[in-house]
Design a protein around this motif. Structure first.
Motif, PDB file in Angstrom:
ATOM      1  N   GLY A 137      65.532  44.932  17.825  1.00 48.00           N
ATOM      2  CA  GLY A 137      65.846  44.078  18.981  1.00 48.00           C
ATOM      3  C   GLY A 137      64.793  42.913  19.124  1.00 48.00           C
ATOM      4  N   ARG A 138      64.671  42.396  20.497  1.00 42.40           N
ATOM      5  CA  ARG A 138      63.747  41.524  20.906  1.00 42.40           C
ATOM      6  C   ARG A 138      63.203  41.767  22.175  1.00 42.40           C
ATOM      7  N   LEU A 139      61.881  41.466  22.618  1.00 41.21           N
ATOM      8  CA  LEU A 139      61.208  41.722  23.835  1.00 41.21           C
ATOM      9  C   LEU A 139      60.527  40.567  24.284  1.00 41.21           C
ATOM     10  N   LYS A 140      60.346  40.576  25.715  1.00 46.43           N
ATOM     11  CA  LYS A 140      59.675  39.487  26.186  1.00 46.43           C
ATOM     12  C   LYS A 140      58.406  40.259  26.777  1.00 46.43           C
ATOM     13  N   LEU A 141      57.097  39.943  26.401  1.00 49.10           N
ATOM     14  CA  LEU A 141      55.980  40.787  27.097  1.00 49.10           C
ATOM     15  C   LEU A 141      55.355  39.591  28.045  1.00 49.10           C
ATOM     16  N   TYR A 142      55.222  40.069  29.390  1.00 49.76           N
ATOM     17  CA  TYR A 142      54.838  39.393  30.376  1.00 49.76           C
ATOM     18  C   TYR A 142      53.400  40.019  30.701  1.00 49.76           C
ATOM     19  N   LEU A 143      52.303  39.262  30.481  1.00 50.60           N
ATOM     20  CA  LEU A 143      51.018  39.569  30.722  1.00 50.60           C
ATOM     21  C   LEU A 143      50.302  38.761  31.513  1.00 50.60           C
ATOM     22  N   GLY A 144      50.148  39.012  32.772  1.00 47.95           N
ATOM     23  CA  GLY A 144      49.515  38.021  33.739  1.00 47.95           C
ATOM     24  C   GLY A 144      50.560  36.940  33.913  1.00 47.95           C
ATOM     25  N   ARG A 162      45.502  42.852  33.380  1.00 43.31           N
ATOM     26  CA  ARG A 162      46.230  42.179  34.244  1.00 43.31           C
ATOM     27  C   ARG A 162      47.608  43.054  34.387  1.00 43.31           C
ATOM     28  N   LYS A 163      48.390  42.329  35.437  1.00 47.60           N
ATOM     29  CA  LYS A 163      50.020  43.086  35.747  1.00 47.60           C
ATOM     30  C   LYS A 163      50.590  42.707  34.532  1.00 47.60           C
ATOM     31  N   HIS A 164      51.540  43.446  34.118  1.00 51.58           N
ATOM     32  CA  HIS A 164      52.229  43.420  32.818  1.00 51.58           C
ATOM     33  C   HIS A 164      53.798  44.058  32.824  1.00 51.58           C
ATOM     34  N   HIS A 165      54.450  43.679  32.261  1.00 49.81           N
ATOM     35  CA  HIS A 165      55.971  44.221  32.080  1.00 49.81           C
ATOM     36  C   HIS A 165      56.607  43.702  30.831  1.00 49.81           C
TER      37      HIS A 165
END
Length: 185
Positions: A137-144, A162-165
Motif C-alpha cells: 500500500g501507501r502511507l502519508k506520514l505527518y511529522l510536525g 513532534r506530534k505525528h500520525h
C-alpha cells in the motif's frame, strides 16, 4: 511441590553442574566425602540430601545456594500468531502486538493495517524513536508540519519529539511493521 519433583529437580541441577565442571560422579563423591552410589541416586532424584550435604555439593561445584536455586526464565525467541494481541478501531484499522511481552523490552514491534482513506490516531510528542517498514500500500506520514509519502518497500525513521500520525491515502489497505522505542502503545 511434590518431594519427587524436588528431588528430580535438585538431581538434574547437580548433574548439570557436575558435567559443566568436567567431573565424574566418583570425582564429585571424593570431593564431598560421599559415595559414588549416593551421587548417582541423587542425580536420578532417588534420594534427598540433607541441607548440609546439599550445601557442600553446591560449594564443591563452584556455585552458591542462591545461584543454585535461582529460577531462570526460558528466553522466548519465536512468537506465533496465536500469541499476538490485536486491537481493531471503529474504522477497521488494526494494530497487532507481534511480540506479546514487548512492554518489558527496549522496543515494541507492531504489525499495523490502515484501511483505505483512514488514519491512525495522532500521537503526541514523546521520548524515543519510531521506525516503520511498509509491506504493501501507501502511507502519508505527518511529522510536525511535514508530510512524507511512503511507498511499499520503503521505510521511515524519526525521533518522536513532534506530534505525528499516519494515514492511508490509497484505495487498498496499507500494511506495515512499526517499531517504537521505548514501548509506548
Amino acid at each position: 511441590m511434590e518431594l519427587e519433583y524436588v528431588n528430580e529437580h535438585i538431581g538434574n541441577k547437580i548433574k548439570d553442574l557436575r558435567n559443566r565442571n568436567g567431573l565424574t560422579q566418583q570425582e564429585l563423591a571424593d570431593r564431598t566425602e560421599l559415595t559414588k552410589g549416593f551421587i548417582s541416586q541423587l542425580e536420578r532424584g532417588q534420594v534427598s540430601p540433607s541441607i548440609v550435604t546439599l550445601l557442600d555439593l553446591i560449594e564443591c561445584l563452584g556455585t552458591t545456594a542462591s545461584e543454585f536455586f535461582k529460577e531462570t526464565e526460558e528466553e522466548h525467541v519465536v512468537f506465533s500468531e496465536e500469541g499476538f494481541f490485536e486491537k481493531v478501531d471503529e474504522a477497521g484499522n488494526s494494530i497487532q502486538w507481534i511480540v506479546p511481552t514487548a512492554q518489558k523490552y527496549q522496543m515494541e514491534p507492531l504489525l499495523v493495517v490502515v484501511q483505505p482513506h483512514q488514519s491512525l490516531e495522532e500521537d503526541k510528542p514523546h521520548d524515543g524513536e519510531e521506525f516503520g517498514y511498509l509491506i504493501s500500500g501507501r502511507l502519508k506520514l505527518y511529522l510536525g508540519e511535514e508530510v512524507y509519502s511512503v511507498k511499499a518497500g520503503e521505510s521511515f525513521y524519526y525521533p518522536a519529539k513532534r506530534k505525528h500520525h499516519i494515514e492511508n491515502p490509497d484505495i487498498i489497505p496499507a500494511k506495515f511493521i512499526w517499531v517504537s522505542t521505548p514501548p509506548t502503545f
